[in-house]
Design a protein around this motif. Structure first.
Motif, PDB file in Angstrom:
ATOM      1  N   GLN A  83       1.686   8.931   4.866  1.00 18.15           N
ATOM      2  CA  GLN A  83       2.306  10.035   6.602  1.00 18.15           C
ATOM      3  C   GLN A  83       1.867  11.572   5.650  1.00 18.15           C
ATOM      4  N   SER A  84       1.166  11.941   6.028  1.00 23.53           N
ATOM      5  CA  SER A  84       0.772  13.938   5.384  1.00 23.53           C
ATOM      6  C   SER A  84       0.218  14.367   6.477  1.00 23.53           C
ATOM      7  N   ARG A  92       4.585  18.381   4.860  1.00 18.47           N
ATOM      8  CA  ARG A  92       5.226  17.119   4.481  1.00 18.47           C
ATOM      9  C   ARG A  92       5.126  14.949   4.034  1.00 18.47           C
ATOM     10  N   ASP A 126       5.082  11.346   4.079  1.00 19.57           N
ATOM     11  CA  ASP A 126       6.553  10.287   4.238  1.00 19.57           C
ATOM     12  C   ASP A 126       7.913  11.363   4.326  1.00 19.57           C
ATOM     13  N   GLY A 127       7.780  12.797   5.693  1.00 13.27           N
ATOM     14  CA  GLY A 127       9.161  13.028   5.215  1.00 13.27           C
ATOM     15  C   GLY A 127       9.697  13.829   4.570  1.00 13.27           C
TER      16      GLY A 127
END
Length: 261
Positions: free
Chosen positions: A138-139, A159, A161-162
């Motif tokens: 997840q970007s 960000r 993956d957080g």
């Protein structure tokens, strides 16, 4: 379903221990690249190793102080990371490592024979390969991480993956042949270096600027060790980060490659 192809990265000092492990994996049907068996006289061995690693699916790193100190093993680890190969570290001897390998699941082989370790490797293979294949990162763009004047230079906040990170503008370098090594006749004082040989270099990208304090700051926030006088350096985020050892630089590069995937 075909079995994954395995590449064994190790120090030649550990050939005797590795050999039964490789034979056991081969007997189970695995295609295993092991330099003692695959490299032959007259080969461009630097190019052969690089090509073989890219053609295999999973890299098994036999970790000892000798292998960790080996420039070739470090190059193989870096190439595995760059090409997103799953890595299985096997700790043959107590070794002080840093960077990416600290995040991997290890196989402890200290004071153990290599054939049982082959069975442990097989047990991990089904866990490692599917995880790498199915994971979706997840970007999310995060411009707030970068001051406007650095954004104007091409730095980008993200960000993944957080995990926050800043990536620099890149200069694309075209691929082509490159001559490496030393001409021993012209440079007799450097006979310990490899002889001149030509390798094909794939296209790559190089950061336009030295790594900045801001870029390294996010690695420190993620757990990387801060360099000397870090508090003072942090006051100038656009300055190049300094007091970085070779191992710290390698750990940073590995962290960045791991996060970005």
């Amino acid at each position: 379903m075909s079995l994954p192809r395995l590449f064994v990265s190790h120090s030649t000092l550990d050939n005797a221990w590795c050999r039964p492990m490789v034979n056991a994996l081969t007997a189970l049907g695995y295609d295993v690249w092991f330099d003692e068996q695959q490299l032959q006289g007259g080969m461009n061995w630097v190019q052969n190793i690089a090509q073989s690693l890219q053609q295999h699916d999973i890299v098994i790193v036999i970790m000892t102080p000798a292998s960790w100190a080996s420039a070739w093993v470090q190059e193989e680890i870096n190439l595995a990371i760059a090409t997103q190969k799953p890595i299985i570290p096997v700790r043959l001897k107590p070794t002080d490592v840093s960077g990416f390998l600290l995040t991997r699941q290890w196989i402890d082989a200290v004071d153990q024979e290599s054939v049982p370790i082959a069975r442990k490797i097989v047990g991990l293979l089904n866990q490692v390969a599917p995880e790498q294949e199915t994971r979706v990162r997840q970007s999310v763009a995060a411009p707030e991480l970068v001051p406007p004047f650095m954004q104007a230079l091409g730095f980008v906040g993200t960000r993944i993956d957080g995990i926050a990170l800043v990536t620099p503008p890149l200069c694309k370098i075209p691929g082509g042949p490159a001559v490496l090594g030393t001409d021993h006749q012209r440079e007799p004082d450097f006979t310990s270096e490899a002889r001149q040989h030509t390798v094909d270099v794939a296209p790559f990208a190089l950061a336009t600027y030295p790594v900045t304090v801001l870029e390294y700051w996010y690695a420190v926030a993620a757990g990387a060790p801060p360099p000397q006088e870090w508090e003072r350096q942090s006051q100038h985020p656009h300055y190049p980060v300094v007091s970085i050892s070779w191992k710290m630089a390698l750990a940073y590069a590995n962290w960045l490659a791991t996060v970005k995937g």
